[in-house]
Design a protein around this motif. Sequence first.
Motif, short mmCIF file in Angstrom:
data_model
loop_
_atom_site.label_atom_id
_atom_site.label_comp_id
_atom_site.label_asym_id
_atom_site.label_seq_id
_atom_site.Cartn_x
_atom_site.Cartn_y
_atom_site.Cartn_z
N ASN A 30 0.84 -1.21 0.00
CA ASN A 30 0.00 0.00 0.00
C ASN A 30 0.87 1.26 0.00
OD1 ASN A 30 -2.47 -1.33 0.10
ND2 ASN A 30 -2.34 -1.58 2.30
N GLY A 33 -0.57 -2.22 5.22
CA GLY A 33 -1.91 -2.81 5.15
C GLY A 33 -2.01 -4.17 5.81
N ASN A 34 -0.87 -4.71 6.23
CA ASN A 34 -0.89 -6.10 6.65
C ASN A 34 -0.46 -6.35 8.09
OD1 ASN A 34 -1.62 -7.49 4.08
ND2 ASN A 34 0.19 -6.42 3.36
N PHE A 42 -6.73 -12.39 5.00
CA PHE A 42 -8.08 -12.20 5.50
C PHE A 42 -8.51 -10.78 5.15
CE2 PHE A 42 -6.66 -15.40 8.75
CZ PHE A 42 -7.54 -16.39 8.39
N ASN A 43 -9.61 -10.66 4.40
CA ASN A 43 -10.15 -9.34 4.15
C ASN A 43 -10.96 -8.88 5.35
OD1 ASN A 43 -9.06 -8.79 1.62
ND2 ASN A 43 -10.62 -10.03 0.59
N TRP A 90 -7.34 2.75 6.48
CA TRP A 90 -6.89 1.48 5.85
C TRP A 90 -6.86 1.60 4.32
CZ3 TRP A 90 -9.22 1.51 10.60
CH2 TRP A 90 -8.63 0.75 11.60
N ASP A 110 -12.20 1.32 0.06
CA ASP A 110 -13.64 1.49 0.18
C ASP A 110 -14.22 0.13 0.49
OD1 ASP A 110 -13.94 4.25 -0.45
OD2 ASP A 110 -13.31 3.75 -2.49
N CYS A 128 -17.80 -4.95 1.77
CA CYS A 128 -18.31 -6.16 2.42
C CYS A 128 -19.83 -6.22 2.25
CB CYS A 128 -17.92 -6.19 3.90
SG CYS A 128 -18.89 -5.12 4.97
C1 SAM Z 1 -4.59 -7.50 4.63
S1 SAM Z 1 -4.95 -7.24 2.96
C2 SAM Z 1 -6.09 -8.51 2.60
C3 SAM Z 1 -5.66 -9.30 1.40
C4 SAM Z 1 -5.73 -8.53 0.11
N1 SAM Z 1 -7.08 -8.52 -0.43
C5 SAM Z 1 -4.75 -9.09 -0.91
O1 SAM Z 1 -5.12 -9.38 -2.06
O2 SAM Z 1 -3.56 -9.22 -0.56
C6 SAM Z 1 -5.92 -5.78 3.03
C7 SAM Z 1 -6.33 -5.21 1.71
O3 SAM Z 1 -7.39 -5.99 1.12
C8 SAM Z 1 -8.39 -5.15 0.54
N2 SAM Z 1 -9.64 -5.31 1.33
C9 SAM Z 1 -9.77 -5.95 2.50
N3 SAM Z 1 -11.04 -5.94 2.95
C10 SAM Z 1 -11.75 -5.26 2.03
C11 SAM Z 1 -13.13 -4.88 1.92
N4 SAM Z 1 -14.02 -5.21 2.86
N5 SAM Z 1 -13.51 -4.17 0.84
C12 SAM Z 1 -12.61 -3.82 -0.13
N6 SAM Z 1 -11.30 -4.14 -0.08
C13 SAM Z 1 -10.87 -4.86 0.97
C14 SAM Z 1 -7.86 -3.73 0.64
O4 SAM Z 1 -7.15 -3.44 -0.55
C15 SAM Z 1 -6.90 -3.80 1.81
O5 SAM Z 1 -5.87 -2.84 1.75
#
Ligand code: SAM
Length: 369
Positions: A221, A269-270, A298-299, A352, A355, A358
Amino acid sequence: MASVCEVGGISPFFQVRQTEFGGRGCFSIVQLKKGAVVLEANDSVGACIAHEFRKEVCHSCFSYRNGANMKFKLKYADIAHLLKPGVKISEKAFNGAGLWFCSESCKLEYLTQPHIVELIECYDVLLRTLKIMQKKTADQKQEPDPQVMSAEIIDRAWLEINNSWIPKVERTKPTKRLNELPFIAEEEYNCARFVARTLFSLKHLDPLSKTMTTFWTLQSNELSKISRFPVLLNFQIAVFKSLYVLLPEIIRKDLSTELFRHIMGSEYGNSFGIWEEQKVPENREFLGYSVFPRASYFNHSCDPNITKSRVGRTMLFTLNRDVPKDEPLCIDYSSLLDQPVVQRRQLLRENWFFDCLCGRCILELQTIH
Ligand SMILES: C[S@@+](CC[C@H](N)C(=O)[O-])C[C@H]1O[C@@H](n2cnc3c(N)ncnc32)[C@H](O)[C@@H]1O
């Protein structure tokens, strides 16, 4: 970003797949029962206890006792027998590396980590430098912070480090390299410790381990975070320069601008906060942070089916309800679930950088439009 098969095999309960809203996420591969622990992560790659809490948190088990100081500080006598070629720690200059423990057994456990003396040397030199810097009072800002940010500006700044600053340092006699050290304060120091820990972990991890392969596929990020806080570009460059000048060769040899940017970009972000255990979110101290690559897919959901918790150095991911096969497995990033949808999404965007898409947000957004 890696293909899906490169990040599979993290858990027997879920698989990492592409999500509908972009990016990857975790999906159950079997029907699962409430209470099942779908991931137990104790393979942190980088971690940092904030300098402010250094005496109050055990660096082995991360226990915290309402602000009471830990009784066991690391001493030279504890590490003398661990010294090896390539590691130079002088008894006279040793500061304890900023490491405190709740018990002798925790201290011993920390010291049994393979090669740990290499990291202790890194920590100690960083701490010594922070103490020297803290005695300087004048405004030490070297570069004006940029106001507007773009991928080109960030790339150009790092290119300059690669093409100009590093060659200059390499031409400088080792004894004079300290002249290239930028001013660092507590925040840069905390960050430098985190990166040093990550370099140390990467140096000794099995290259084929799941922890290592998932580390390389973490989402960065960098652009979104630095665009929101342009001051971070100079901050990161100061941390990089400090590490490049100060770290002992045994760890510094692996430090490149590319690796540093991946460590910093993915940390944003992680990372998981190291919060005080067993307290409600409003009353917990934020003690530091840690990156567990295998737990980074985990999202977020505003109606999460996983509850995360910390037991010592281990993060547990436990189902809070029954889950059918092929369901997304999500955690709560925010502790803001009781807020209305607009505020929740705004806070997630600001802190974070995404947008939230979920199911709960989508449903609630439909009702207000
Ligand atoms: C810890 S990472 C999760 C894994 C990530 N989706 C990946 O492909 O590596 C966090 C990122 O996932 C995405 N993300 C997680 N939860 C989300 C949600 N509820 N809606 C949209 N994007 C989400 C965002 O880009 C965020 O910065």
